[in-house]
Design an enzyme around this catalytic site. Structure first.
Site, PDB file in Angstrom:
ATOM      1  N   ARG A 173     -48.889 -48.635 -22.896  1.00 31.37           N
ATOM      2  CA  ARG A 173     -47.754 -47.718 -22.605  1.00 31.37           C
ATOM      3  C   ARG A 173     -48.132 -46.160 -22.837  1.00 31.37           C
ATOM      4  O   ARG A 173     -47.802 -45.193 -22.734  1.00 31.37           O
ATOM      5  CB  ARG A 173     -46.688 -47.774 -23.142  1.00 31.37           C
ATOM      6  CG  ARG A 173     -46.308 -47.759 -24.761  1.00 31.37           C
ATOM      7  CD  ARG A 173     -45.259 -48.255 -25.535  1.00 31.37           C
ATOM      8  NE  ARG A 173     -45.055 -47.801 -26.655  1.00 31.37           N
ATOM      9  CZ  ARG A 173     -43.680 -47.187 -26.811  1.00 31.37           C
ATOM     10  NH1 ARG A 173     -42.602 -47.598 -26.663  1.00 31.37           N
ATOM     11  NH2 ARG A 173     -43.880 -46.900 -28.037  1.00 31.37           N
ATOM     12  N   ARG A 178     -52.317 -39.533 -16.571  1.00 29.58           N
ATOM     13  CA  ARG A 178     -51.803 -39.009 -14.977  1.00 29.58           C
ATOM     14  C   ARG A 178     -52.776 -37.995 -14.894  1.00 29.58           C
ATOM     15  O   ARG A 178     -53.918 -37.197 -15.500  1.00 29.58           O
ATOM     16  CB  ARG A 178     -50.565 -38.254 -15.935  1.00 29.58           C
ATOM     17  CG  ARG A 178     -49.589 -38.581 -17.023  1.00 29.58           C
ATOM     18  CD  ARG A 178     -48.448 -38.285 -16.279  1.00 29.58           C
ATOM     19  NE  ARG A 178     -47.068 -38.841 -17.152  1.00 29.58           N
ATOM     20  CZ  ARG A 178     -46.178 -37.680 -18.081  1.00 29.58           C
ATOM     21  NH1 ARG A 178     -47.028 -37.131 -18.910  1.00 29.58           N
ATOM     22  NH2 ARG A 178     -45.860 -38.765 -18.566  1.00 29.58           N
ATOM     23  N   ARG A 184     -47.052 -51.394 -41.445  1.00 28.13           N
ATOM     24  CA  ARG A 184     -47.534 -50.348 -41.729  1.00 28.13           C
ATOM     25  C   ARG A 184     -46.344 -49.125 -41.533  1.00 28.13           C
ATOM     26  O   ARG A 184     -45.184 -49.300 -41.659  1.00 28.13           O
ATOM     27  CB  ARG A 184     -48.153 -49.876 -39.753  1.00 28.13           C
ATOM     28  CG  ARG A 184     -49.595 -50.218 -39.274  1.00 28.13           C
ATOM     29  CD  ARG A 184     -50.726 -51.134 -40.203  1.00 28.13           C
ATOM     30  NE  ARG A 184     -51.630 -49.356 -40.605  1.00 28.13           N
ATOM     31  CZ  ARG A 184     -52.374 -49.483 -41.070  1.00 28.13           C
ATOM     32  NH1 ARG A 184     -52.719 -50.339 -42.376  1.00 28.13           N
ATOM     33  NH2 ARG A 184     -53.278 -47.825 -41.941  1.00 28.13           N
ATOM     34  N   ARG A 231     -51.787 -37.261 -38.312  1.00 32.68           N
ATOM     35  CA  ARG A 231     -51.391 -35.860 -37.110  1.00 32.68           C
ATOM     36  C   ARG A 231     -50.600 -34.965 -38.137  1.00 32.68           C
ATOM     37  O   ARG A 231     -49.482 -35.253 -39.473  1.00 32.68           O
ATOM     38  CB  ARG A 231     -50.030 -36.047 -35.767  1.00 32.68           C
ATOM     39  CG  ARG A 231     -48.481 -36.837 -36.447  1.00 32.68           C
ATOM     40  CD  ARG A 231     -48.150 -37.521 -34.965  1.00 32.68           C
ATOM     41  NE  ARG A 231     -46.705 -38.134 -36.009  1.00 32.68           N
ATOM     42  CZ  ARG A 231     -45.825 -38.349 -34.970  1.00 32.68           C
ATOM     43  NH1 ARG A 231     -45.929 -38.181 -33.793  1.00 32.68           N
ATOM     44  NH2 ARG A 231     -44.306 -39.378 -35.714  1.00 32.68           N
ATOM     45  N   GLU A 234     -49.391 -36.377 -41.703  1.00 33.68           N
ATOM     46  CA  GLU A 234     -48.571 -38.077 -41.621  1.00 33.68           C
ATOM     47  C   GLU A 234     -50.094 -38.815 -42.518  1.00 33.68           C
ATOM     48  O   GLU A 234     -51.153 -38.577 -41.537  1.00 33.68           O
ATOM     49  CB  GLU A 234     -48.273 -38.820 -40.673  1.00 33.68           C
ATOM     50  CG  GLU A 234     -46.804 -38.015 -40.297  1.00 33.68           C
ATOM     51  CD  GLU A 234     -46.178 -38.431 -38.972  1.00 33.68           C
ATOM     52  OE1 GLU A 234     -46.808 -39.316 -38.147  1.00 33.68           O
ATOM     53  OE2 GLU A 234     -44.996 -37.955 -38.097  1.00 33.68           O
ATOM     54  N   TYR A 238     -40.669 -53.731 -33.102  1.00 35.55           N
ATOM     55  CA  TYR A 238     -41.015 -52.254 -32.233  1.00 35.55           C
ATOM     56  C   TYR A 238     -39.879 -51.973 -31.647  1.00 35.55           C
ATOM     57  O   TYR A 238     -39.925 -52.076 -29.942  1.00 35.55           O
ATOM     58  CB  TYR A 238     -42.279 -52.023 -31.686  1.00 35.55           C
ATOM     59  CG  TYR A 238     -42.774 -50.516 -32.146  1.00 35.55           C
ATOM     60  CD1 TYR A 238     -43.763 -49.690 -32.982  1.00 35.55           C
ATOM     61  CD2 TYR A 238     -42.545 -49.354 -30.229  1.00 35.55           C
ATOM     62  CE1 TYR A 238     -43.598 -48.513 -32.825  1.00 35.55           C
ATOM     63  CE2 TYR A 238     -42.516 -47.835 -31.097  1.00 35.55           C
ATOM     64  CZ  TYR A 238     -43.069 -47.909 -31.723  1.00 35.55           C
ATOM     65  OH  TYR A 238     -43.200 -46.494 -31.997  1.00 35.55           O
ATOM     66  N   ASP A 297     -37.832 -48.830 -29.847  1.00 37.30           N
ATOM     67  CA  ASP A 297     -37.699 -47.566 -29.678  1.00 37.30           C
ATOM     68  C   ASP A 297     -36.277 -47.055 -29.726  1.00 37.30           C
ATOM     69  O   ASP A 297     -35.190 -47.593 -29.530  1.00 37.30           O
ATOM     70  CB  ASP A 297     -37.966 -46.651 -28.505  1.00 37.30           C
ATOM     71  CG  ASP A 297     -39.636 -46.584 -28.431  1.00 37.30           C
ATOM     72  OD1 ASP A 297     -40.471 -45.737 -29.117  1.00 37.30           O
ATOM     73  OD2 ASP A 297     -39.786 -46.726 -26.852  1.00 37.30           O
TER      74      ASP A 297
END
Length: 372
Positions: free
Chosen positions: A170, A174, A247, A278, A304, A352, A354
């Site tokens: 995913r 582009r 994780r 990040r 993080e 997982y 969203d």
């Protein structure tokens, strides 16, 4: 005393509790944390809504879910446009024409596509067998080496050639200049933070915080006809078949006496040498403004660090490989045999999810319960 005991006040638990309460059922919500909202919890620091358990950007193509959450919050127009930092070189994420131009000097989509194809062929990849090969087939070797490899190794604690290909399928690529990371029709952050949204979901519903279900299971089970459990499924069974792998993430959060640290909500550090994955600068989720539209003079950042989960850590991401999938299937057999317990959410279903998927799943389950 109650029709439903909901264990966990995150999105799944809050949505399910709201739906069943509106259907005339008596619901008690408990949470072992001292606050509602699970991992979407935001706390106010100097007028900044800090995403305490990591950045949460709401995005969905599901119109029903979008209309549902807008009953409980007004959303701003935030668009997720992270930046990748590789040893001080800055690149656009998602991988788009800005990224390809910075990496190779190409100007047209045709040139970018040709460069990716040339590198894919040079790597000899036809059918990607792992994450490394999948990434090279999508974006070429150069981008893989600089912007995918180090970050992914830090995120998952494993070399990329030992990770399944589907993890990166995913990845947004582009041949346009579109900097919007998500291909979602609806996107934004709740104005006033996620905690406020969850408080609205739970309005009028009894909530007990600082209550550990597993430590008081027998006593709590006795107060309700049904239990909705959103904690880790293996913990519910005392890890009797073994522990599922997750994780985890550790955060170092600082309040800085300056108005702007990095100029963007998220900057990913993609080299292997930088220990964090990040840095989030929370004020930019709401454009650096307070509730009255004034510029905020300070800023809050969170570094993080991804880590292997161990008991006592917060589980964040299920490790959806073959071994853990097989173990979860065994736990699910036990769960399916529990007539009184509904297992839901990312931890209860070891998936997982969203945020929009969690809400859709809770609405679907609530619909089943209403039709009983």
């Amino acid at each position: 005393m109650y029709d439903y005991l909901v264990v966990g006040s995150g999105l799944y638990g809050a949505v399910f509790a709201r739906e069943m309460t509106d259907a005339g059922k008596k619901v008690l919500v408990i949470d072992k944390r001292p606050n509602i909202a699970g991992n979407v919890y935001t706390e106010d620091v100097e007028g900044i809504h800090v995403h305490k358990y990591g950045a949460h950007i709401f995005h969905t193509n599901n119109k029903e879910v979008w209309e549902y959450v807008n009953r409980f919050a007004e959303f701003n127009r935030f668009t997720n446009s992270p930046v990748a930092n590789y040893h001080g070189e800055l690149y656009s994420l998602p991988f788009n024409m800005y990224t390809f131009n910075r990496m190779w000097g190409v100007v047209t989509p045709e040139e970018a596509a040709a460069k990716i194809e040339e590198q894919k062929k040079a790597a000899g990849i036809t059918e990607p067998r792992n994450l490394e090969e999948q990434a090279i087939s999508l974006v070429g070797t150069d981008i893989y080496e600089k912007l995918v490899k180090g970050y992914t190794m830090k995120q998952w604690g494993r070399p990329c050639d030992q990770l399944p290909a589907f993890i990166i399928k995913r990845l947004p690529v582009r041949l346009t200049f579109d900097n919007n990371y998500f291909n979602a029709l609806y996107q934004g952050i709740p104005i006033g933070g996620y905690t406020k949204m969850v408080a609205n979901l739970l309005e009028g519903i009894e909530v007990r915080l600082g209550t550990d279900y597993l430590e008081n299971k027998e006593e709590l089970d006795a107060v309700a006809e049904q239990v909705v459990y959103t904690g880790p499924i293996d913990a519910y069974y005392g890890y009797r078949l073994g522990a599922l792998e997750y994780r985890s993430v550790r955060f170092e959060t600082e309040l800085l006496d300056q108005p702007n640290f990095q100029g963007n909500a998220a900057v990913n550090y993609t080299d292997a040498e930088t220990p964090w994955t990040r840095i989030i600068e929370h004020k930019w989720f709401e454009f650096g403004k307070d509730a009255d539209g004034n510029d905020l003079p300070k800023t809050v950042i969170s570094r993080e660090y991804s880590s292997e989960w161990k008991p006592g850590d917060e589980p964040y991401y299920p490790v959806n490989d073959e071994k853990n999938g097989a173990l979860y299937a065994e736990y699910k057999k036990l769960a399916d045999a529990e007539p009184k317990v509904i297992f839901g959410g990312r931890l209860g279903e070891y998936r997982y999810y969203d945020m929009d998927q969690v809400i859709a799943a809770a609405l679907e389950r609530a619909g089943v319960e209403k039709n009983k």
